[in-house]
Design a protein around this motif. Structure first.
Motif, PDB file in Angstrom:
ATOM      1  N   SER A  58     -31.299  21.403   8.541  1.00  9.95           N
ATOM      2  CA  SER A  58     -30.761  22.600   9.180  1.00  9.95           C
ATOM      3  C   SER A  58     -31.212  23.859   8.433  1.00  9.95           C
ATOM      4  O   SER A  58     -31.631  23.800   7.273  1.00  9.95           O
ATOM      5  CB  SER A  58     -29.238  22.544   9.222  1.00  9.95           C
ATOM      6  OG  SER A  58     -28.707  22.465   7.910  1.00  9.95           O
ATOM      7  N   LYS A  59     -31.089  24.986   9.092  1.00 10.23           N
ATOM      8  CA  LYS A  59     -31.575  26.244   8.541  1.00 10.23           C
ATOM      9  C   LYS A  59     -30.890  26.595   7.230  1.00 10.23           C
ATOM     10  O   LYS A  59     -31.504  27.140   6.307  1.00 10.23           O
ATOM     11  CB  LYS A  59     -31.353  27.372   9.563  1.00 10.23           C
ATOM     12  CG  LYS A  59     -32.095  28.656   9.246  1.00 10.23           C
ATOM     13  CD  LYS A  59     -31.985  29.626  10.400  1.00 10.23           C
ATOM     14  CE  LYS A  59     -32.819  30.885  10.140  1.00 10.23           C
ATOM     15  NZ  LYS A  59     -32.742  31.822  11.295  1.00 10.23           N
ATOM     16  N   ASP A  60     -29.592  26.267   7.101  1.00  4.65           N
ATOM     17  CA  ASP A  60     -28.856  26.564   5.861  1.00  4.65           C
ATOM     18  C   ASP A  60     -29.037  25.490   4.796  1.00  4.65           C
ATOM     19  O   ASP A  60     -28.488  25.597   3.691  1.00  4.65           O
ATOM     20  CB  ASP A  60     -27.369  26.756   6.152  1.00  4.65           C
ATOM     21  CG  ASP A  60     -26.732  25.521   6.793  1.00  4.65           C
ATOM     22  OD1 ASP A  60     -27.401  24.470   6.865  1.00  4.65           O
ATOM     23  OD2 ASP A  60     -25.569  25.612   7.216  1.00  4.65           O
ATOM     24  N   GLY A  61     -29.814  24.452   5.113  1.00  7.27           N
ATOM     25  CA  GLY A  61     -30.081  23.398   4.137  1.00  7.27           C
ATOM     26  C   GLY A  61     -28.918  22.464   3.886  1.00  7.27           C
ATOM     27  O   GLY A  61     -28.958  21.649   2.965  1.00  7.27           O
ATOM     28  N   GLU A  62     -27.882  22.526   4.713  1.00  6.98           N
ATOM     29  CA  GLU A  62     -26.668  21.741   4.479  1.00  6.98           C
ATOM     30  C   GLU A  62     -26.705  20.370   5.159  1.00  6.98           C
ATOM     31  O   GLU A  62     -26.047  19.442   4.713  1.00  6.98           O
ATOM     32  CB  GLU A  62     -25.442  22.513   4.982  1.00  6.98           C
ATOM     33  CG  GLU A  62     -25.171  23.814   4.252  1.00  6.98           C
ATOM     34  CD  GLU A  62     -24.559  23.582   2.885  1.00  6.98           C
ATOM     35  OE1 GLU A  62     -23.788  22.622   2.723  1.00  6.98           O
ATOM     36  OE2 GLU A  62     -24.871  24.368   1.969  1.00  6.98           O
ATOM     37  N   THR A  63     -27.449  20.259   6.257  1.00  2.57           N
ATOM     38  CA  THR A  63     -27.375  19.041   7.075  1.00  2.57           C
ATOM     39  C   THR A  63     -28.753  18.461   7.333  1.00  2.57           C
ATOM     40  O   THR A  63     -29.696  19.189   7.641  1.00  2.57           O
ATOM     41  CB  THR A  63     -26.699  19.334   8.428  1.00  2.57           C
ATOM     42  OG1 THR A  63     -25.449  19.990   8.194  1.00  2.57           O
ATOM     43  CG2 THR A  63     -26.458  18.052   9.212  1.00  2.57           C
ATOM     44  N   LEU A  64     -28.837  17.149   7.208  1.00  2.00           N
ATOM     45  CA  LEU A  64     -30.052  16.406   7.537  1.00  2.00           C
ATOM     46  C   LEU A  64     -29.850  15.723   8.884  1.00  2.00           C
ATOM     47  O   LEU A  64     -28.852  15.029   9.094  1.00  2.00           O
ATOM     48  CB  LEU A  64     -30.344  15.348   6.470  1.00  2.00           C
ATOM     49  CG  LEU A  64     -31.495  14.375   6.773  1.00  2.00           C
ATOM     50  CD1 LEU A  64     -32.830  15.093   6.666  1.00  2.00           C
ATOM     51  CD2 LEU A  64     -31.454  13.166   5.844  1.00  2.00           C
TER      52      LEU A  64
END
Length: 512
Positions: A58-64
């Motif tokens: 995800s764009k915020d780097g939180e979710t794969l």
């Protein structure tokens, strides 16, 4: 952790509120990578093992977000990279899937089995993307381009420059002249197979598959029938275990007659397959004659593919029971149908579980279709015990405890293919017990399959061969068994497996 991130954010917010006089300047680069020791900081980002497809962050780097297959088709999963919370986001059950973000990284576009889905991962909302278009195609020119590609790629990538003794260049004009006369893709695929057949090599040829959703699809009731039965209906000779008729409460047995299917009488002038066409998975009414009485039962027929699976398990069980009987319980039996992960797991589980205390194991690889497992099986079956744990009273185990260290014998036949041939060769080459059966054709070669631009045509020719230690290619070099035994037709009809009997006899001789 999640709590630490929240606390850090709270501290940063408090600092910002305390110093409002300073003007914030955006960081030139908000991501700073510490390259030192990067290779030592590897981490597994998914919580389970599976067959993986595409993956996006995800764009915020939180979710794969990732595509994964466990048993059947591929589905879309998500993992929170901080909390490790994992869930299935969209059940696709796709045979093939790929995905990518839109330019704002808000929506995911998923290509799955010929269709495209637009997905909002925040809400899991899905919209199917309609695609339609027309194109004028010069069919003859397109087939010429495909033919040229097949000929050229084979010329550039074939595993040996000898081309098995033929002049590859000379064949192109011979086949070129037929292209304007080709009427459909099936004919074109057949012509490609003829061309590639000139090479006299395995893992080559062409095939055409076209799906017709309204085509015939014969279902099965999971039974053998008495061919000598006269009159209407079909007489049950044997009910296949776990098939549609093998259900609690049905009370259907061998000797009964299935008189009609969905109210239609089964007559002698009509094949049973016609009554079961397109009935797989659908409730189907059967009228059963049991002596002088009749009854009706409802079953769900299965596909012929599912029936083949039941027949395979029936065959394996019969072989295992025969080995148990012939060896007096001394030997175990496994069959390896293909060289893949599932086959290895089953083989390992049975040998090191159910058959762990047996004195030897019969490894049956007949009709093995290949894959890539020969090295794993060579390692597993060639174990040599080098130490034992225990005391004066009992043994507590030995090393290596993850490999089979007792005698084994292998069976192979004319239908062992690809890595199935590699296995037969390996058994002889490193002397992992004896090999029983028939000569195995030389097909230990790597495949190179490709789909052509016109959907449905798949072709291939081997780009990589396999050499023995003496430098000779295994392609077209058959492996001879130590004990040559043919299963004679008249014996097979009686249920006798001469190759299996010979393998048990030989291994029992070694154990004495």
């Amino acid at each position: 952790s999640k709590e630490e991130i929240a606390l850090l954010k709270e501290v940063e917010d408090n600092k910002a509120k305390a110093d409002t006089s300073k003007k914030k300047t955006p960081a030139k680069d908000s991501v700073v990578i510490d390259w030192d020791g990067l290779t030592l900081r590897k981490a597994k980002v998914t919580i389970h093992s599976s067959s993986m497809g595409d993956a996006l962050v995800s764009k915020d780097g939180e979710t794969l977000y990732y595509l994964a297959r466990f048993e059947r088709g591929m589905n879309l999963w998500s993992t929170n990279l901080r909390t490790r919370e994992t869930k299935m986001l969209v059940p696709l059950n796709a045979g093939f899937a790929a995905m990518s973000w839109d330019k704002d990284q808000k929506n995911i576009y998923i290509s799955t089995d010929g269709s495209v889905i637009k997905l909002d991962p925040a809400s899991s909302k899905q919209d199917r993307v309609s695609i339609n278009g027309e194109m004028m195609v010069n069919t003859t020119a397109e087939r010429q381009a495909m033919f040229d590609h097949v000929w050229r790629r084979t010329k550039k990538t074939f595993y040996t420059k000898t081309f098995h003794g033929i002049d590859w260049d000379s064949y192109k004009p011979d086949y070129d002249k037929y292209i304007p006369s080709i009427g459909n893709n099936y004919e074109f695929s057949e012509m490609l197979s003829e061309l590639l057949g000139e090479l006299n090599v395995s893992h080559s040829g062409s095939g055409y598959s076209g799906f017709n959703p309204s085509g015939d699809a014969t279902a099965s009731l999971g039974a053998f029938y008495d061919a000598a039965h006269k009159g209407n209906g079909v007489k049950i000779l044997e009910i296949i275990k776990d098939g549609p008729l093998d259900k609690a409460g049905l009370n259907v047995e061998a000797g009964m007659i299935i008189e009609s299917i969905d109210g239609e009488m089964i007559t002698a002038d009509k094949d049973l397959a016609q009554y079961l066409n397109r009935k797989s998975g659908k409730p189907t009414l059967l009228t059963i004659i049991d002596g002088t009485s009749k009854k009706e039962v409802t079953v769900k027929p299965i596909s012929t593919g599912e029936e083949n699976g039941l027949l395979y398990r029936r065959w394996v069980k019969r072989n295992a029971d025969e080995v148990e009987k012939l060896s007096g319980g001394a030997l175990g039996y496994v069959h390896i149908p293909g060289m893949n992960d599932g086959a290895f797991r089953t083989t390992y589980e049975e040998i090191m579980g159910k058959y762990f205390h047996k004195k030897g194991i019969v490894v049956d690889t007949r009709n093995n279709g290949g894959g890539d497992l020969v090295a794993d099986l060579a390692t597993f079956l060639s174990g040599k015990k080098f130490m034992e744990y225990g005391n004066d009273i009992r043994s507590n185990g030995y090393e290596p405890n993850f490999r089979w260290t007792k005698p084994s014998i292998s069976i192979a036949n004319e239908a062992n293919y690809s890595d199935g041939h590699c296995y037969a060769y390996m058994v002889k080459e490193i002397n992992v017990g004896k090999l029983v059966g028939m000569p195995v054709p030389g097909t230990c070669t790597f495949a190179g399959w490709e789909g052509l631009m016109d959907t449905g045509i798949r072709w291939g020719a081997p780009p990589v061969g396999v050499k023995a230690n003496n430098g000779r290619y295994l392609e077209n070099w058959q492996t001879e068994p130590d004990i040559k035994v043919m299963n004679e037709y008249e014996q097979v009809k009686k249920g006798v497996d001469q190759q299996l009997e010979a393998a048990v006899k030989e291994l029992m001789k070694e154990l004495k």
